[in-house]
Design an enzyme around this catalytic site. Structure first.
Site, PDB file in Angstrom:
ATOM      1  N   LYS A  13       9.071 -20.323  29.559  1.00  0.00           N
ATOM      2  CA  LYS A  13      10.002 -20.963  28.623  1.00  0.00           C
ATOM      3  C   LYS A  13       9.617 -20.561  27.207  1.00  0.00           C
ATOM      4  O   LYS A  13       8.459 -20.699  26.810  1.00  0.00           O
ATOM      5  CB  LYS A  13       9.944 -22.488  28.783  1.00  0.00           C
ATOM      6  CG  LYS A  13      11.093 -23.207  28.113  1.00  0.00           C
ATOM      7  CD  LYS A  13      12.432 -22.908  28.793  1.00  0.00           C
ATOM      8  CE  LYS A  13      12.957 -24.087  29.595  1.00  0.00           C
ATOM      9  NZ  LYS A  13      14.089 -23.688  30.447  1.00  0.00           N
ATOM     10  N   THR A  58      10.852 -22.638  34.665  1.00  0.00           N
ATOM     11  CA  THR A  58      10.579 -22.696  33.223  1.00  0.00           C
ATOM     12  C   THR A  58      10.882 -24.102  32.695  1.00  0.00           C
ATOM     13  O   THR A  58      10.289 -24.551  31.715  1.00  0.00           O
ATOM     14  CB  THR A  58      11.381 -21.641  32.443  1.00  0.00           C
ATOM     15  OG1 THR A  58      12.766 -21.950  32.489  1.00  0.00           O
ATOM     16  CG2 THR A  58      11.134 -20.243  32.984  1.00  0.00           C
ATOM     17  N   ARG A 171       1.454  -2.091 -11.796  1.00  0.00           N
ATOM     18  CA  ARG A 171       2.695  -2.525 -11.152  1.00  0.00           C
ATOM     19  C   ARG A 171       2.500  -3.923 -10.595  1.00  0.00           C
ATOM     20  O   ARG A 171       1.364  -4.422 -10.498  1.00  0.00           O
ATOM     21  CB  ARG A 171       3.093  -1.560 -10.030  1.00  0.00           C
ATOM     22  CG  ARG A 171       2.097  -1.531  -8.894  1.00  0.00           C
ATOM     23  CD  ARG A 171       2.545  -0.674  -7.708  1.00  0.00           C
ATOM     24  NE  ARG A 171       1.555  -0.736  -6.640  1.00  0.00           N
ATOM     25  CZ  ARG A 171       1.706  -0.184  -5.445  1.00  0.00           C
ATOM     26  NH1 ARG A 171       2.784   0.503  -5.148  1.00  0.00           N
ATOM     27  NH2 ARG A 171       0.759  -0.301  -4.531  1.00  0.00           N
ATOM     28  N   HIS A 237       8.693  -4.415  -2.951  1.00  0.00           N
ATOM     29  CA  HIS A 237       8.769  -3.641  -4.187  1.00  0.00           C
ATOM     30  C   HIS A 237       9.452  -4.418  -5.310  1.00  0.00           C
ATOM     31  O   HIS A 237      10.475  -5.075  -5.099  1.00  0.00           O
ATOM     32  CB  HIS A 237       9.557  -2.353  -3.946  1.00  0.00           C
ATOM     33  CG  HIS A 237       9.004  -1.508  -2.835  1.00  0.00           C
ATOM     34  ND1 HIS A 237       7.737  -0.973  -2.864  1.00  0.00           N
ATOM     35  CD2 HIS A 237       9.538  -1.115  -1.652  1.00  0.00           C
ATOM     36  CE1 HIS A 237       7.526  -0.278  -1.760  1.00  0.00           C
ATOM     37  NE2 HIS A 237       8.604  -0.351  -1.001  1.00  0.00           N
TER      38      HIS A 237
HETATM   39  O1  LIG Z   1       0.575   0.807  -1.943  1.00  0.00           O
HETATM   40  C1  LIG Z   1       1.436   1.648  -1.617  1.00  0.00           C
HETATM   41  N1  LIG Z   1       1.222   2.415  -0.508  1.00  0.00           N
HETATM   42  C2  LIG Z   1       2.126   3.378  -0.111  1.00  0.00           C
HETATM   43  O2  LIG Z   1       1.896   4.083   0.921  1.00  0.00           O
HETATM   44  C3  LIG Z   1       3.287   3.536  -0.883  1.00  0.00           C
HETATM   45  N2  LIG Z   1       4.365   4.362  -0.767  1.00  0.00           N
HETATM   46  C4  LIG Z   1       5.209   4.051  -1.801  1.00  0.00           C
HETATM   47  O3  LIG Z   1       6.316   4.630  -2.009  1.00  0.00           O
HETATM   48  N3  LIG Z   1       4.676   3.066  -2.567  1.00  0.00           N
HETATM   49  C5  LIG Z   1       3.477   2.721  -2.023  1.00  0.00           C
HETATM   50  N4  LIG Z   1       2.552   1.789  -2.358  1.00  0.00           N
END
Ligand SMILES: O=c1[nH]c(=O)c2[nH]c(=O)[nH]c2[nH]1
Length: 283
Positions: A13, A58, A171, A237
């Site tokens: 289940k 189940t 970043r 990102h």
């Molecule tokens: O930390 C990262 N690893 C990657 O493999 C990667 N590839 C990417 O385009 N940006 C990043 N950043």
């Protein structure tokens, strides 16, 4: 007439939702769980001829989960899963292996009495595999979202005809941590989770891959019972928005948070002396 053979199989289940209230004079406690049971054993007859003589329904498995929650309570999800797994293997001659996977949704007390607030998206997980040879416990967390506004670089990568990504010395680094750690005893969940977060914060990252290794190592260092840590880290990102068309500069202040596609960085960090392989069930 060709003949076909039955390959590996399991049944159980899935996603038994259970909320258990433990009532007490000092305030109630709440456990909000999602339990999935998978059983393996002598189950060929049911598949080949429909003979269900070895099949524990189940529906019964679901009832067992609820009954055990009442009878034994739920101390933590690892021991609840282990109790269930041992029960199914121990009580059913036809069942040789059980996997019980539990997810726990976090609720925090609001008034210390009987009101709770559902906390974020982070989920605690535990999976117990039990068979005649061993019991293996894998604990974890998923959807633990972390972000740092600096201390992250990415450069020196391969460039070919299709590369447009600029190198960056600064970043945003953000991820939603999915981690599991295999352990031999009662690994302290709080310590493992704290080690993940602490390493993400403390590592000056040259790649999310490097952060992954630091996070896994941090859990191994903090938790002696843990033999292996698996991490799956989506790279959430954050792209700087070009504000030049509006006559504005953008000194690392305004970002576009993309939800897809995302880099997916996955890896395992283990102790050098760990030779045992995780019991993996193929589905
Ligand atoms: O930390 C990262 N690893 C990657 O493999 C990667 N590839 C990417 O385009 N940006 C990043 N950043």
């Amino acid at each position: 007439m060709p003949t076909f053979a039955l390959g590996p199989n399991q049944y159980g289940k899935a996603e038994i939702r259970i909320v258990r209230v433990t009532r007490g004079p000092g305030g109630d406690e709440l456990m909000d769980l999602n339990v999935s049971v998978s059983l393996r054993g002598d189950l060929a007859a049911s598949h080949l001829t429909g003979d269900n003589g070895a099949v524990l329904p189940t529906d019964t498995q679901k009832n067992t989960v609820y009954a055990f929650a009442r009878q034994h309570g739920i101390d933590d999800i690892e021991s609840f899963a282990a109790r269930l797994a041992r029960h199914f293997v121990g009580s059913q001659p036809s069942i040789h292996g059980a996997r019980v996977h539990v997810e726990q949704y976090p609720w925090r007390p609001v008034d210390g009495r009987h009101t709770f607030r559902r906390d974020g998206g982070e989920v605690r997980t535990a999976t117990v595999h039990h068979d005649a040879e061993h019991t293996q416990v894998v604990s974890g967390v998923r959807d633990l979202v972390l972000l740092k506004t600096t201390d992250s670089e990415f450069h020196g990568f391969v460039k070919d005809a299709w590369t447009t990504l600029p190198e960056t010395r600064d970043r945003i680094l953000a991820t939603s941590v999915n981690a599991t750690w295999r352990h031999t005893g009662s690994a302290d969940h709080g310590a493992a989770r704290a080690a993940l977060v602490e390493a993400f914060a403390a590592t000056h990252s040259l790649a999310l891959q490097q952060t992954l290794f630091a996070m896994g190592s941090s859990v191994l260092a903090a938790c002696p019972d843990v033999v292996e840590v698996k991490l799956s880290l989506p790279n959430r990102h954050h792209f700087l928005v070009d504000l030049a068309p509006f006559g504005l500069d953008n000194p690392d202040e305004v970002y576009y948070a993309a939800d897809r596609p995302y880099g997916l960085i996955e890896g395992t960090v283990r102790r050098d002396d760990d030779v045992a392989e995780e019991v993996t069930w193929s589905f």
